[in-house]
Write a protein that holds these residues in place. Structure first.
Motif, short mmCIF file in Angstrom:
data_model
loop_
_atom_site.label_atom_id
_atom_site.label_comp_id
_atom_site.label_asym_id
_atom_site.label_seq_id
_atom_site.Cartn_x
_atom_site.Cartn_y
_atom_site.Cartn_z
N ASP A 69 5.69 0.45 -11.93
CA ASP A 69 6.82 -0.28 -11.09
C ASP A 69 6.65 0.18 -9.66
O ASP A 69 7.15 1.20 -9.49
CB ASP A 69 8.15 -0.18 -11.70
CG ASP A 69 8.23 -0.76 -13.15
OD1 ASP A 69 7.76 -1.99 -13.25
OD2 ASP A 69 8.80 -0.08 -13.94
N ASN A 70 6.16 -0.78 -8.81
CA ASN A 70 5.99 -0.22 -7.43
C ASN A 70 7.50 -0.34 -6.77
O ASN A 70 8.35 -1.05 -7.11
CB ASN A 70 5.10 -1.18 -6.59
CG ASN A 70 3.62 -1.08 -6.84
OD1 ASN A 70 3.28 -0.05 -7.44
ND2 ASN A 70 3.03 -2.20 -6.56
N GLN A 71 7.50 0.50 -5.83
CA GLN A 71 8.97 0.68 -5.18
C GLN A 71 8.83 -0.06 -3.87
O GLN A 71 9.63 -0.38 -3.05
CB GLN A 71 9.37 2.06 -4.88
CG GLN A 71 9.36 3.03 -6.09
CD GLN A 71 10.45 2.47 -7.13
OE1 GLN A 71 11.52 2.05 -6.53
NE2 GLN A 71 10.16 2.15 -8.05
N THR A 72 7.38 -0.31 -3.35
CA THR A 72 7.29 -1.36 -2.31
C THR A 72 6.10 -2.39 -2.55
O THR A 72 5.40 -2.11 -3.41
CB THR A 72 6.73 -0.61 -1.01
OG1 THR A 72 5.54 0.30 -1.44
CG2 THR A 72 8.05 0.62 -0.54
N LYS A 73 6.28 -3.38 -2.01
CA LYS A 73 5.24 -4.39 -2.27
C LYS A 73 3.90 -3.88 -1.79
O LYS A 73 3.81 -3.52 -0.64
CB LYS A 73 5.50 -5.82 -1.37
CG LYS A 73 4.75 -7.17 -2.02
CD LYS A 73 5.63 -7.96 -2.56
CE LYS A 73 4.85 -9.35 -3.03
NZ LYS A 73 3.80 -8.99 -4.02
N GLN A 74 3.03 -4.11 -2.81
CA GLN A 74 1.55 -3.50 -2.60
C GLN A 74 0.54 -4.53 -2.35
O GLN A 74 -0.44 -4.37 -1.66
CB GLN A 74 1.06 -2.60 -3.40
CG GLN A 74 1.82 -1.45 -3.73
CD GLN A 74 1.97 -0.51 -2.36
OE1 GLN A 74 0.94 -0.08 -1.97
NE2 GLN A 74 2.97 -0.02 -1.97
N GLY A 75 0.78 -5.81 -3.00
CA GLY A 75 -0.39 -6.69 -2.95
C GLY A 75 -1.55 -6.63 -4.00
O GLY A 75 -1.42 -5.25 -4.29
#
Length: 90
Positions: A69-75
């Motif tokens: 689960d990413n904590q920031t948007k990565q693409g």
């Protein structure tokens, strides 16, 4: 030969489709696989769908899934490249 196949699946806001994707992996006749599913900060409940479904699987199948689960948007591209780093060369 013991070749392992790894599904790398970054996802974002696809709660309607992610369950079908997981069931498709589970229905494969080739059993030496695992999956890395990367939530890219979904806001539509896809994360809950993935966690609930994977946690309800029998142990031998549950162990095939790595959930990130990413904590920031990565693409999509960055998610895919980052997940490759988690694959063992064994």
């Amino acid at each position: 030969m013991n070749n392992e196949f790894v599904f790398v699946i970054p996802y974002y806001n696809c709660s309607d489709d992610i369950e079908k994707t997981i069931f498709s992996m589970l229905s494969q006749s080739y059993n030496n696989w695992r999956a890395i599913l990367i939530n890219d900060m979904s806001t539509d409940g896809a994360e809950k769908t993935v966690h609930d479904l994977c946690s309800s699987l029998p142990g031998s199948y549950r162990e095939k899934f790595t959930l990130i689960d990413n904590q920031t948007k990565q693409g999509e591209v960055r998610n895919t490249l980052n997940s490759v780093k988690t694959i063992d060369d064994n």
